[in-house]
Design an enzyme around this catalytic site. Structure first.
Site, PDB file in Angstrom:
ATOM      1  N   TYR A   1       1.003  -1.091   0.100  1.00  0.00           N
ATOM      2  CA  TYR A   1      -0.107  -0.129   0.031  1.00  0.00           C
ATOM      3  C   TYR A   1       0.844   1.249  -0.071  1.00  0.00           C
ATOM      4  O   TYR A   1       0.550   2.245  -0.544  1.00  0.00           O
ATOM      5  CB  TYR A   1      -1.063   0.029   1.106  1.00  0.00           C
ATOM      6  CG  TYR A   1      -2.172  -0.792   0.865  1.00  0.00           C
ATOM      7  CD1 TYR A   1      -2.946  -0.513  -0.060  1.00  0.00           C
ATOM      8  CD2 TYR A   1      -2.350  -1.972   1.893  1.00  0.00           C
ATOM      9  CE1 TYR A   1      -4.120  -1.256  -0.538  1.00  0.00           C
ATOM     10  CE2 TYR A   1      -3.713  -2.740   1.511  1.00  0.00           C
ATOM     11  CZ  TYR A   1      -4.509  -2.427   0.320  1.00  0.00           C
ATOM     12  OH  TYR A   1      -5.589  -3.103   0.218  1.00  0.00           O
TER      13      TYR A   1
ATOM     14  N   GLU B   1       4.378 -29.322  15.723  1.00  0.00           N
ATOM     15  CA  GLU B   1       3.572 -28.870  14.521  1.00  0.00           C
ATOM     16  C   GLU B   1       2.370 -28.095  14.971  1.00  0.00           C
ATOM     17  O   GLU B   1       2.029 -27.131  14.345  1.00  0.00           O
ATOM     18  CB  GLU B   1       3.271 -30.065  13.576  1.00  0.00           C
ATOM     19  CG  GLU B   1       2.488 -29.749  12.504  1.00  0.00           C
ATOM     20  CD  GLU B   1       1.958 -30.946  11.639  1.00  0.00           C
ATOM     21  OE1 GLU B   1       2.517 -32.129  11.674  1.00  0.00           O
ATOM     22  OE2 GLU B   1       0.984 -30.871  10.753  1.00  0.00           O
TER      23      GLU B   1
ATOM     24  N   ASP C   1       2.921 -34.637  13.122  1.00  0.00           N
ATOM     25  CA  ASP C   1       2.250 -35.732  12.709  1.00  0.00           C
ATOM     26  C   ASP C   1       2.807 -36.725  12.100  1.00  0.00           C
ATOM     27  O   ASP C   1       3.731 -36.351  11.206  1.00  0.00           O
ATOM     28  CB  ASP C   1       0.847 -35.115  11.972  1.00  0.00           C
ATOM     29  CG  ASP C   1      -0.152 -34.370  12.846  1.00  0.00           C
ATOM     30  OD1 ASP C   1      -0.091 -34.533  14.050  1.00  0.00           O
ATOM     31  OD2 ASP C   1      -0.890 -33.579  12.021  1.00  0.00           O
TER      32      ASP C   1
END
Lengths: 386, 562
Positions: A112, A206, A258
């Site tokens: 911006y 995680e 995982d």
């Protein structure tokens, strides 16, 4: 006194190196070169290392993904380049102001701040953040300077908890004394200084849920560990923090994800870096990181068979396969850094069993199981994957 | 039953006007619009021809005055040489008696019917005499009212006045009153005709005052009076038996040989010797009974094996000698039969192409001037092809002009001319139309012909333009002519293509340049922040770099095109 035997803190290999003047002088140097070219009647240009798979390779010796030396030259006097050339200079000037005024801006703010209509035209300097973000990446690669060093930050993600004292500007604090939520890792970690580090290793987790569980079970204190929650794929700030903690403080890095292709991929980027940010591998990757779990072996060893989930997609031996998780696993098996017996075995087992297992599945045993038994057992016995 | 003498008398009275009425179409008096155009055409053509022959830059003014319903007064005034008093009746009154008929010369008019036809047309539609005001620039101006005496096919001055000429005015003004015509600003009308005439005659200043009083000026764009055409001797390949027969009658040469060498182009003594052999060979071939053998002999003759053909006949030298004798007799003794033999032999012989000095093209420069002056295009080009021959011996020449853009509205326009005379009718069947349409315009960067701001002018010049039909408004599709037209168009179109691609390239360059220039202020601002140099200076560096880059590029292009 450190409790663990297998995991020990090492001697620091890098020193804290952030120097804003380095960025400023590089910017000035590039600016001056462009000016010199135009004065001499030459077409000014920037040499920007090419992005993409074609310019990425795996450095066997240092065991990280690295960027090749293919350059693309961005000229001013080229219809196809002129706009990007202008944008590059615009961002460079913006970075100079940020760094010299010691201010930070998010990528969106940078977009911006530099977006405006070019006088006399209907054209904007930037039409979209998708135009400014790549320019910033170009600058990182071109100057070998991190976005964070240019005071440009991404959204923060991830947090840490553990007995280390950090100085962030005028504040100094211990990340184990900020409540159960720990300390959120900022977009930029360059300016952080590690005043005191009283942990033996860092455990990268995680999921936030698992990190919260470990904090509640007082695992960091008991095991003398630092918990780093990545909250999914590790952000650049987190990866940089891991890198710095490892190289500047000698902390061993152990990754806990995982037991599925996505978790293993998170591990892979922390360890070897990513294709996208290959040019930053030297600053972001931590090849010495090790993997604690979840592994396929854990399923049998801890009797977790009933809490596994089926892999998504079609297996390779079925019609239409492999897709989904199966495909990802097969791809990961091809990664140079997974070319070792242990990992090939894990990945093959996953394919064969057709299951995945989440960190939270350990709660099936008991809430304390992961903190009291699973992690201490594996880490202290050094049962880690490379 | 009427008496024969009575019948004959009536028949005689009506003969010329009857012929005229019946053949009005042939002379261009058909249709209300076209008839008016034809009247104007005949007068303007006379004016232009007269000016050219006198070496005067023509100034022609046409005024159409509406007198009533389909009733107009047509006034044509020029600054030509004027008409001496005693020739007035001759010019305006005699049909089929012009100076140009039977001359082997390129001309605007055809049979010398022209202006007398207009006078006749005025007379038979309005009953009025044609008013002629003329002066050769001497001290008197003659004002005469001319009618045609159809009995005698002669001009008759009904009334005559003489006026002093203190200012030394020179020129001719004629006023014809015509009925049963209509003035419309259409593509067959007077306006369009004059516009086309002005394009093909850039040395002429032409004005038109329309019935509503509007003045239209087609200004002169060239100061050079075209040279009048010269007469050409006929080329052997272009003559008919009748031509040879009649020319032989008229000539003052003493022998047929002298006559042939003297009155035809491209015939030398040596060619006459050759002609003798060909005639002999033809005579001998005709004696051959076997049709197949005869065929073969004709073929060999066509290939030029005249000596071999002769030798295949026994006692051929006798025949050759006979024919040779023919060449030495007085030409007025030449029989029709012999003339026929000569013309037949001509067909088998080879001649140099006919001379073309009698052809009078407008010229590339003048076509460009004409198109530029009248149409105000942004691009104009013209091609005048070298003269060629069709039907074996009729010389012709093709020129085309191409005008593009500028004030030309979009939509393809074909302007057709034969010997500089605009053709306004029968465009569809004209060889020029066929040729123009057969061009693959896309190849020349004209993507959509029917929407391109393009005017193509085609002028076919010949001592004998092969018109289709009697209207003389459409040129027959003669292969040689079509090919020449095509080549000329393609040549001009290539130049247009170069122009168009240059224009595209220049537009593209300007666009490119703008692309770079618009970023300069941004770049200067940023570089100023980075290096601390003043923004203004940096901007100058970049602008001057861009300028020198494009200047170099242009210079390179110029040298490439040179």
């Amino acid at each position: 006194m450190p409790k663990s035997k297998a995991v020990k803190r090492e001697k620091p290999r890098e020193r804290f190196s952030y120097d804003p003047n380095k960025v400023l002088s590089k910017l000035e140097e590039y600016g001056r070169r462009v000016l010199e070219d135009i004065k001499q009647g030459r077409n000014p240009y920037f040499d920007i290392p090419m992005r993409g798979l074609g310019n990425v390779y795996f450095d066997e010796r240092r065991r990280v993904i690295r960027m090749g030396d293919k350059l693309s030259r961005r000229y001013f006097l080229n219809v196809a380049h002129a706009r990007k050339f202008m944008q590059t200079l615009l961002i460079m000037a913006y970075v100079k102001r940020l760094v010299s005024e010691n201010k930070h801006a998010s990528l969106r703010e940078a977009y911006y701040a530099n977006k405006h209509t070019i006088p006399g035209t209907k054209e904007n300097t930037f039409e979209d953040q998708r135009e400014s973000d790549p320019i910033i990446e170009d600058l990182e690669r071109m100057m070998g300077v991190l976005r964070e060093e240019m005071h440009l930050t991404a959204d923060r993600r991830g947090y840490i908890y553990g007995d280390i004292v950090i100085r962030d500007g005028e504040d100094e604090f211990n990340t184990s004394k900020l409540g159960m939520g720990g300390w959120a890792v900022p977009g930029t970690v360059e300016h952080l200084q590690f005043v005191e580090v009283n942990v033996d290793y860092a455990l990268v987790v995680e999921t936030a849920a698992m990190a919260d569980r470990l904090i509640e079970e007082k695992f960091p204190r008991k095991e003398n560990a630092l918990i780093i929650a990545t909250q999914g794929q590790a952000s650049r700030g987190v990866r940089r923090l891991i890198h710095r903690l490892h190289y500047e403080e000698g902390l061993p890095i152990i990754v806990f994800t995982d037991g599925d292709p996505y978790g293993w991929y998170i591990y892979s980027t922390i360890k070897q870096g990513s294709i996208n940010l290959a040019y930053l591998s030297d600053k972001l990757a931590t090849p010495e990181a090790k993997f604690v779990g979840m592994t396929m072996d854990d399923i049998e060893r801890y009797g977790l068979k009933n809490v596994t989930e089926k892999l998504k997609g079609i297996p390779p031996n079925k019609k239409g396969g492999p897709t989904g998780d199966y495909k990802r696993i097969l791809e990961e098996m091809e990664y140079p850094w997974f070319q070792n017996k242990e990992w090939q075995r894990q990945l093959k087992m996953a394919l064969k069993m057709g299951v995945r297992i989440e960190q939270q599945a350990l709660a099936n045993k008991s809430l304390e199981f992961v903190a009291k038994k699973y992690l201490p057992e594996k880490i202290n016995n050094g049962e880690l994957l490379p | 039953m009427a008496e024969a003498s009575q019948l004959f008398k009536e028949f005689k009275i009506q003969s010329v006007s009857e012929f005229f009425r019946r053949n009005a179409a042939m002379l261009g008096y058909t249709g209300k619009i076209r008839s008016l155009t034809t009247v104007v055409h005949e007068a303007v053509t006379n004016s232009l021809d007269a000016c050219e022959e006198a070496g005067i830059l023509p100034y022609v003014r046409v005024e159409i005055e509406e007198l009533g319903k389909e009733h107009y007064k047509v006034i044509i005034e020029d600054n030509g040489p004027g008409i001496p008093e005693k020739y007035i009746t001759h010019v305006f009154g005699k049909m089929l008696a012009g100076t140009k008929a039977h001359r082997n010369i390129q001309s605007r008019g055809q049979q010398g019917i022209g202006i007398s036809g207009a006078v006749m047309f005025a007379q038979i539609t309005s009953g009025k005499a044609t008013r002629v005001i003329t002066s050769t620039g001497n001290d008197e101006i003659i004002e005469a009212w001319v009618k045609i005496d159809v009995d005698k096919n002669e001009g008759k001055i009904v009334k005559k006045e003489k006026h002093p000429n203190p200012k030394g005015w020179r020129g001719t003004r004629i006023e014809l009153e015509v009925k049963n015509v209509r003035y419309v600003r259409s593509k067959q009308g007077v306006y369009w005709y004059l516009k086309l005439t002005a394009i093909a005659n850039p040395h002429a200043h032409i004005e038109l005052i329309e019935p509503d009083g509007k003045l239209i000026v087609f200004p002169r764009s060239s100061e050079e009076v075209p040279k009048p055409p010269t007469e050409m001797k006929p080329h052997p390949r272009g003559v008919l038996t009748d031509d040879v027969y009649r020319m032989a009658r008229k000539t003052r040469r003493s022998t047929v040989r002298r006559f042939l060498v003297g009155e035809f182009s491209r015939i030398s003594d040596k060619k006459v010797d050759e002609l003798v052999e060909y005639i002999a060979a033809l005579r001998l071939i005709k004696t051959e009974k076997d049709k197949k053998v005869q065929e073969q002999l004709y073929e060999r003759l066509a290939k030029g094996e005249v000596k071999a053909v002769l030798r295949s006949f026994r006692g051929y030298t006798k025949v050759v000698k006979q024919v040779a004798k023919l060449m030495e007799k007085p030409p007025e003794k030449l029989t029709w039969q012999e003339a026929e033999e000569i013309v037949e032999a001509f067909k088998y012989m080879k001649f140099l192409a006919p001379p073309t000095h009698g052809l009078r093209p407008i010229g590339e420069e003048n076509i460009e001037k004409g198109l530029k002056g009248i149409l105000k295009p942004e691009f104009v080009t013209a091609v005048t092809r070298p003269p060629k021959v069709y039907s074996g011996g009729i010389p012709f020449q093709v020129e085309v002009g191409l005008a593009y853009g500028g004030e030309i509205p979009s939509g393809f326009e074909l302007l057709r001319y034969a010997n500089r005379v605009p053709l306004l009718f029968d465009a569809g069947s004209c060889v020029t139309t066929l040729a123009a349409r057969s061009i693959d315009w896309k190849r020349y960067k004209v993507d959509d012909l029917d929407r391109a701001p393009l005017v193509l002018m085609i002028n076919v010049i010949s001592v004998h333009v092969p018109y289709t039909g009697t209207g003389k408004q459409s040129i027959a599709n003669v292969e040689e002519i079509q090919n020449e037209i095509r080549l000329a168009i393609m040549d001009a179109a290539r130049k247009l293509q170069t122009y168009l691609s240059g224009k595209h390239r220049r537009l593209y360059q300007v666009k490119r340049r703008k692309t770079f220039e618009k970023y300069v202020p941004e770049i200067a601002k940023a570089l100023s922040v980075l290096t601390g140099e003043p923004e203004e200076k940096i901007r100058e560096y970049f602008i001057s770099y861009i300028e020198s880059h494009f200047a170099a590029k242009e210079a390179q292009e110029v040298s490439e095109n040179a």
